[in-house]
Scaffold this active site. Structure first.
Site, PDB file in Angstrom:
ATOM      1  N   ARG A 151     -27.140 -11.268  27.236  1.00 48.04           N
ATOM      2  CA  ARG A 151     -26.921 -12.302  28.251  1.00 48.04           C
ATOM      3  C   ARG A 151     -27.794 -13.531  27.986  1.00 48.04           C
ATOM      4  O   ARG A 151     -28.920 -13.418  27.537  1.00 48.04           O
ATOM      5  CB  ARG A 151     -27.211 -11.748  29.650  1.00 48.04           C
ATOM      6  CG  ARG A 151     -26.073 -10.921  30.202  1.00 48.04           C
ATOM      7  CD  ARG A 151     -26.384 -10.345  31.547  1.00 48.04           C
ATOM      8  NE  ARG A 151     -27.455  -9.362  31.474  1.00 48.04           N
ATOM      9  CZ  ARG A 151     -28.702  -9.579  31.831  1.00 48.04           C
ATOM     10  NH1 ARG A 151     -29.057 -10.758  32.328  1.00 48.04           N
ATOM     11  NH2 ARG A 151     -29.595  -8.630  31.716  1.00 48.04           N
ATOM     12  N   LYS A 203     -21.524  -9.208  34.747  1.00 45.92           N
ATOM     13  CA  LYS A 203     -22.732  -9.529  35.504  1.00 45.92           C
ATOM     14  C   LYS A 203     -22.543 -10.790  36.362  1.00 45.92           C
ATOM     15  O   LYS A 203     -23.223 -10.959  37.374  1.00 45.92           O
ATOM     16  CB  LYS A 203     -23.941  -9.657  34.559  1.00 45.92           C
ATOM     17  CG  LYS A 203     -24.478  -8.268  34.072  1.00 45.92           C
ATOM     18  CD  LYS A 203     -24.935  -7.428  35.219  1.00 45.92           C
ATOM     19  CE  LYS A 203     -25.879  -6.268  35.049  1.00 45.92           C
ATOM     20  NZ  LYS A 203     -25.855  -5.257  34.104  1.00 45.92           N
ATOM     21  N   HIS A 228     -28.381  -2.899  41.672  1.00 47.12           N
ATOM     22  CA  HIS A 228     -28.257  -2.727  40.220  1.00 47.12           C
ATOM     23  C   HIS A 228     -28.644  -1.290  39.913  1.00 47.12           C
ATOM     24  O   HIS A 228     -29.803  -0.990  39.613  1.00 47.12           O
ATOM     25  CB  HIS A 228     -29.171  -3.718  39.494  1.00 47.12           C
ATOM     26  CG  HIS A 228     -28.973  -3.727  38.007  1.00 47.12           C
ATOM     27  ND1 HIS A 228     -29.997  -3.913  37.119  1.00 47.12           N
ATOM     28  CD2 HIS A 228     -27.854  -3.573  37.251  1.00 47.12           C
ATOM     29  CE1 HIS A 228     -29.517  -3.871  35.887  1.00 47.12           C
ATOM     30  NE2 HIS A 228     -28.228  -3.665  35.945  1.00 47.12           N
ATOM     31  N   SER A 251     -32.249  -3.078  32.320  1.00 45.94           N
ATOM     32  CA  SER A 251     -31.447  -2.796  31.147  1.00 45.94           C
ATOM     33  C   SER A 251     -32.163  -1.814  30.205  1.00 45.94           C
ATOM     34  O   SER A 251     -33.344  -1.974  29.927  1.00 45.94           O
ATOM     35  CB  SER A 251     -31.182  -4.112  30.425  1.00 45.94           C
ATOM     36  OG  SER A 251     -30.281  -3.901  29.385  1.00 45.94           O
ATOM     37  N   LYS A 304     -29.705   4.092  33.120  1.00 47.04           N
ATOM     38  CA  LYS A 304     -28.735   4.197  34.228  1.00 47.04           C
ATOM     39  C   LYS A 304     -27.431   4.836  33.743  1.00 47.04           C
ATOM     40  O   LYS A 304     -26.934   5.797  34.321  1.00 47.04           O
ATOM     41  CB  LYS A 304     -28.407   2.799  34.805  1.00 47.04           C
ATOM     42  CG  LYS A 304     -29.568   2.116  35.491  1.00 47.04           C
ATOM     43  CD  LYS A 304     -29.166   0.784  36.118  1.00 47.04           C
ATOM     44  CE  LYS A 304     -28.671  -0.255  35.136  1.00 47.04           C
ATOM     45  NZ  LYS A 304     -29.659  -0.645  34.103  1.00 47.04           N
ATOM     46  N   THR A 305     -26.884   4.272  32.662  1.00 44.59           N
ATOM     47  CA  THR A 305     -25.594   4.753  32.164  1.00 44.59           C
ATOM     48  C   THR A 305     -25.723   6.171  31.620  1.00 44.59           C
ATOM     49  O   THR A 305     -24.939   7.059  31.967  1.00 44.59           O
ATOM     50  CB  THR A 305     -25.064   3.797  31.074  1.00 44.59           C
ATOM     51  OG1 THR A 305     -24.946   2.494  31.640  1.00 44.59           O
ATOM     52  CG2 THR A 305     -23.707   4.243  30.552  1.00 44.59           C
ATOM     53  N   ASP A 342     -23.519   1.160  36.874  1.00 42.23           N
ATOM     54  CA  ASP A 342     -24.344  -0.061  36.861  1.00 42.23           C
ATOM     55  C   ASP A 342     -24.443  -0.857  38.159  1.00 42.23           C
ATOM     56  O   ASP A 342     -25.449  -1.500  38.386  1.00 42.23           O
ATOM     57  CB  ASP A 342     -23.811  -0.990  35.758  1.00 42.23           C
ATOM     58  CG  ASP A 342     -24.807  -2.063  35.347  1.00 42.23           C
ATOM     59  OD1 ASP A 342     -25.962  -1.720  35.045  1.00 42.23           O
ATOM     60  OD2 ASP A 342     -24.441  -3.240  35.353  1.00 42.23           O
ATOM     61  N   ARG A 381     -22.983  -2.375  22.229  1.00 40.88           N
ATOM     62  CA  ARG A 381     -22.423  -1.918  23.504  1.00 40.88           C
ATOM     63  C   ARG A 381     -21.093  -1.232  23.329  1.00 40.88           C
ATOM     64  O   ARG A 381     -20.311  -1.573  22.425  1.00 40.88           O
ATOM     65  CB  ARG A 381     -22.204  -3.122  24.427  1.00 40.88           C
ATOM     66  CG  ARG A 381     -23.466  -3.760  24.924  1.00 40.88           C
ATOM     67  CD  ARG A 381     -24.000  -3.018  26.120  1.00 40.88           C
ATOM     68  NE  ARG A 381     -25.306  -3.537  26.518  1.00 40.88           N
ATOM     69  CZ  ARG A 381     -25.894  -3.212  27.672  1.00 40.88           C
ATOM     70  NH1 ARG A 381     -25.324  -2.390  28.509  1.00 40.88           N
ATOM     71  NH2 ARG A 381     -27.075  -3.688  27.954  1.00 40.88           N
TER      72      ARG A 381
HETATM   73  N1  LIG Z   1     -35.275  10.265  28.067  1.00 43.98           N
HETATM   74  C1  LIG Z   1     -34.310   9.342  28.056  1.00 43.98           C
HETATM   75  N2  LIG Z   1     -33.663   9.032  29.197  1.00 43.98           N
HETATM   76  C2  LIG Z   1     -32.705   8.080  29.209  1.00 43.98           C
HETATM   77  N3  LIG Z   1     -32.306   7.400  28.130  1.00 43.98           N
HETATM   78  C3  LIG Z   1     -32.900   7.679  26.944  1.00 43.98           C
HETATM   79  C4  LIG Z   1     -33.928   8.645  26.874  1.00 43.98           C
HETATM   80  N4  LIG Z   1     -34.333   8.705  25.594  1.00 43.98           N
HETATM   81  C5  LIG Z   1     -33.608   7.822  24.910  1.00 43.98           C
HETATM   82  N5  LIG Z   1     -32.726   7.191  25.702  1.00 43.98           N
HETATM   83  C6  LIG Z   1     -31.792   6.125  25.263  1.00 43.98           C
HETATM   84  O1  LIG Z   1     -32.073   4.939  25.989  1.00 43.98           O
HETATM   85  C7  LIG Z   1     -30.882   4.195  26.200  1.00 43.98           C
HETATM   86  C8  LIG Z   1     -30.645   3.976  27.683  1.00 43.98           C
HETATM   87  O2  LIG Z   1     -29.596   3.060  27.791  1.00 43.98           O
HETATM   88  P1  LIG Z   1     -28.563   3.005  28.991  1.00 43.98           P
HETATM   89  O3  LIG Z   1     -28.353   4.353  29.591  1.00 43.98           O
HETATM   90  O4  LIG Z   1     -27.349   2.279  28.514  1.00 43.98           O
HETATM   91  O5  LIG Z   1     -29.411   2.092  29.988  1.00 43.98           O
HETATM   92  P2  LIG Z   1     -28.948   1.159  31.153  1.00 43.98           P
HETATM   93  O6  LIG Z   1     -27.591   1.622  31.578  1.00 43.98           O
HETATM   94  O7  LIG Z   1     -29.985   1.342  32.210  1.00 43.98           O
HETATM   95  O8  LIG Z   1     -28.951  -0.236  30.582  1.00 43.98           O
HETATM   96  C9  LIG Z   1     -29.761   4.983  25.582  1.00 43.98           C
HETATM   97  O9  LIG Z   1     -29.532   4.486  24.298  1.00 43.98           O
HETATM   98  C10 LIG Z   1     -30.332   6.407  25.538  1.00 43.98           C
HETATM   99  O10 LIG Z   1     -29.778   7.195  24.523  1.00 43.98           O
HETATM  100  C1  LIG Z   2     -24.796  -5.308  30.972  1.00 46.59           C
HETATM  101  C2  LIG Z   2     -26.080  -5.349  31.064  1.00 46.59           C
HETATM  102  O1  LIG Z   2     -26.748  -4.424  31.826  1.00 46.59           O
HETATM  103  P1  LIG Z   2     -27.368  -2.980  31.566  1.00 46.59           P
HETATM  104  O2  LIG Z   2     -28.178  -3.072  30.324  1.00 46.59           O
HETATM  105  O3  LIG Z   2     -28.176  -2.765  32.787  1.00 46.59           O
HETATM  106  O4  LIG Z   2     -26.265  -1.953  31.400  1.00 46.59           O
HETATM  107  C3  LIG Z   2     -26.831  -6.433  30.411  1.00 46.59           C
HETATM  108  O5  LIG Z   2     -28.029  -6.501  30.625  1.00 46.59           O
HETATM  109  O6  LIG Z   2     -26.210  -7.265  29.714  1.00 46.59           O
HETATM  110 MN   LIG Z   3     -25.893   0.455  31.707  1.00 48.08          MN
END
Ligand SMILES: Nc1ncnc2c1ncn2[C@@H]1O[C@H](COP(=O)(O)OP(=O)(O)O)[C@@H](O)[C@H]1O
Ligand SMILES: C=C(OP(=O)(O)O)C(=O)O
Ligand SMILES: [Mn+2]
Length: 528
Positions: free
Chosen positions: A64, A205, A224, A242, A246-247, A261, A325
């Site tokens: 972003r 977003k 969020h 980020s 979360k995901t 999200d 992504r």
């Molecule tokens: N213990 C853990 N808990 C959560 N995520 C982890 C952990 N260890 C490594 N990761 C990695 O961290 C990243 C978390 O990203 P994501 O779930 O997409 O975050 P968000 O949705 O909050 O942006 C992923 O690539 C995941 O595989």
């Molecule tokens: C889509 C986004 O959010 P997040 O990493 O929380 O999934 C981002 O930061 O561009």
């Molecule tokens: Mn996410």
């Protein structure tokens, strides 16, 4: 509040502008996923992976553009805006220029229109129309938002329109932007303009920012966070910046996924704003995260800036960006809550990826501590692009775990969360998904299996009768024992080889929190 809330006070098309499509050469309305994939391949710059995922490249913008986001300074709608670093004003005349040029740009060629909803709860739903010249961005919107039924498509009247012209560069002198990129919201004209960036996350977003503006006036807290629901109907929300998990953590085979999200919390409960997920794909591993891996690699998914060779995906390649992504409709995950709605949250989890290795993997928060951590919004990243040895972690404080998306002052959201936690006696937890045993240069990333086990213990009630002890620095309550997790991991002090090094790191992190508190106090004093 009346029974059915009108989230949009004036008619959808208030006549301020022409139909953005009038005169366009080819307009494709609501193509299917398959058709959009075909168009994306024909438009060029995209190819299919061996499993059928659409692989695209966003060129220079791989994340972003925080500094290029604006809200149009319109008197009737902007008196409650939290102006400052996050929300920069744009003059209405500048917006007029920019939007007119973006529409002209689109009229010159092929245009894709996708009609979608944001908000799973019909009471708080908005109808959004994306108008773009890029087929894969139309597919992104189709994947990410809530797809209307055929009946809902008939007579679909957009409340908000997104004019998306990624190939157009803004002109600072004419458009009042900093450079070629701009993401601009006009709350009064119910319109969003995005130019000069192909990073698809801007689209979702921007709509999130809109929901963050609209919902508090209807008594709904926008958040969020991700959300899921256990066997017994217990809902958990996971706040986090980020990359904090979360995901990843919300798609758990033992719980149904509500969303990954963006959610609202109304008097009826939690509801997703979206109909798809946008996962970080770096290092995505088939065995460690089978559900997300499967969803990300099949036909219909979009992979942004992920590398491949002869169609074979290489999720470990971060050469284009670490922020690779994957985007897929939520139905690509097996265990979901189909209507995107759950009841009142029983658990609030705050995720932080602490690259200093100081915070415990799981701790219980009092309501006061939960509010402190919510208003503070801490995480720490590995600075720069080179991960690993020698890299210094960088602390980030982003209030409400989402400052870039908050059009209103943070206190508005804070006050709402405080009363929800109090009213419903919500259990609150802090989870460090970052490092343990040392900072990111010498410690290890928290094991995903351990994080999942800790969360299941907390959400499943296993810890209701557990013993807790204070961490000694942040006043956090650490469970003394959790089945399946070595006790040496539970207490970060024990996870480090060198107790004095831990004490030093913990003290330094405390100082960073204190500095941030001080900055916030000063900013508040300035605003008085
Ligand atoms: N213990 C853990 N808990 C959560 N995520 C982890 C952990 N260890 C490594 N990761 C990695 O961290 C990243 C978390 O990203 P994501 O779930 O997409 O975050 P968000 O949705 O909050 O942006 C992923 O690539 C995941 O595989
Ligand atoms: C889509 C986004 O959010 P997040 O990493 O929380 O999934 C981002 O930061 O561009
Ligand atoms: Mn996410």
């Amino acid at each position: 509040m009346s029974g059915s809330i009108t989230m949009h006070s004036t008619s959808p098309h208030d006549g301020a502008f022409m139909d953005p499509l009038a005169g366009a050469r080819h307009v494709f309305h609501n193509l299917s996923a398959g058709e959009l994939v075909e168009h994306a391949l024909l438009q060029g710059g995209a190819h299919l992976s061996d499993g059928g995922a659409l692989m695209v490249d966003t060129a220079e913008h791989t994340g972003r553009s925080v500094r290029d986001k604006f809200i149009v300074d319109e008197p009737a709608s902007t008196s409650d805006i939290w102006w400052g670093e996050v929300n920069q004003p744009m003059a209405p005349a500048h917006f007029q220029n920019l939007r007119a040029r973006a529409e002209d740009h689109l009229r010159g060629g092929v245009v894709y229109v996708q009609d979608v909803f944001a908000g799973a709860d019909p009471q708080y739903r908005i109808a959004v129309r994306l108008v773009t010249d890029s087929a894969w961005h139309a597919l992104f919107a189709r994947n990410m938002f809530i797809r209307p039924t055929p009946q809902e498509h008939e007579g679909f009247a957009p409340h908000y329109t997104i004019i998306h012209a990624p190939g157009l560069q803004a002109v600072p002198a004419q458009d009042g932007t900093h450079g070629g990129t701009a993401i601009v919201l006009s709350l009064e004209q119910k319109s969003i303009v995005i130019v000069g960036t192909r990073y698809a996350g801007e689209i979702k977003k921007a709509v999130f920012t809109l929901m963050n503006w609209l919902l508090p006036q209807h008594g709904v807290l926008p958040m969020h966070c991700s959300a899921n629901i256990g066997e017994g109907g217990d809902v958990a929300v996971f706040f986090g910046l980020s990359g904090t998990g979360k995901t990843t953590l919300s798609s758990d085979p033992s719980r149904r996924l509500i969303g990954d999200d963006e959610h609202g919390w109304s008097a009826h409960g939690i509801f997703n704003f979206e109909g798809g997920c946008y996962a970080k794909a770096i290092g995505l591993d088939r065995d460690r995260e089978p559900a997300i891996w499967r969803a990300s690699t099949c036909f219909g998914a979009i992979l942004e800036n992920v590398a491949s060779q002869d169609g074979v995906i290489d999720f470990d390649d971060g050469s284009r960006t670490e922020n690779t992504r994957s985007c897929y409709p939520i139905e690509f995950i097996d265990h979901i809550q189909p209507d995107g709605c759950g009841g009142i949250a029983r658990h609030v989890v705050m995720l932080t990826a602490d690259a200093f290795g100081v915070l415990p993997p799981l701790s219980r928060l009092t309501p006061q501590q939960a509010m402190y951590h919510f208003m503070t919004g801490y995480t720490a990243k590995v600075a720069g692009t080179e991960k690993g040895l020698g890299a210094t972690p960088q602390a980030t404080f982003s209030t409400c775990f989402g400052a870039p998306f908050l059009p209103r002052p943070p206190e508005v959201y804070g006050a709402m969360l405080r009363s929800l936690i109090e009213e419903h006696g919500v259990a609150c937890w802090l989870v460090n998904t970052g490092w343990t045993g040392g900072p990111c240069s010498t410690g290890q990333r928290m094991s995903l299996a351990h994080t999942r086990r800790l969360l299941n213990a907390a959400l499943g009630g296993e810890l209701d009768a557990a013993g807790f002890e204070e961490d000694g620095y942040f006043g956090l309550l650490i469970p003394t024992e959790v089945q399946g997790v070595p006790s040496g991991i539970l207490r970060p002090r024990q996870a480090w080889d060198d107790a004095r090094a831990y004490a030093r790191a913990a003290g330094e992190l405390l100082d960073m929190f204190a500095k941030n508190d001080e900055l916030k106090r000063k900013a508040a004093a300035r605003d008085l």
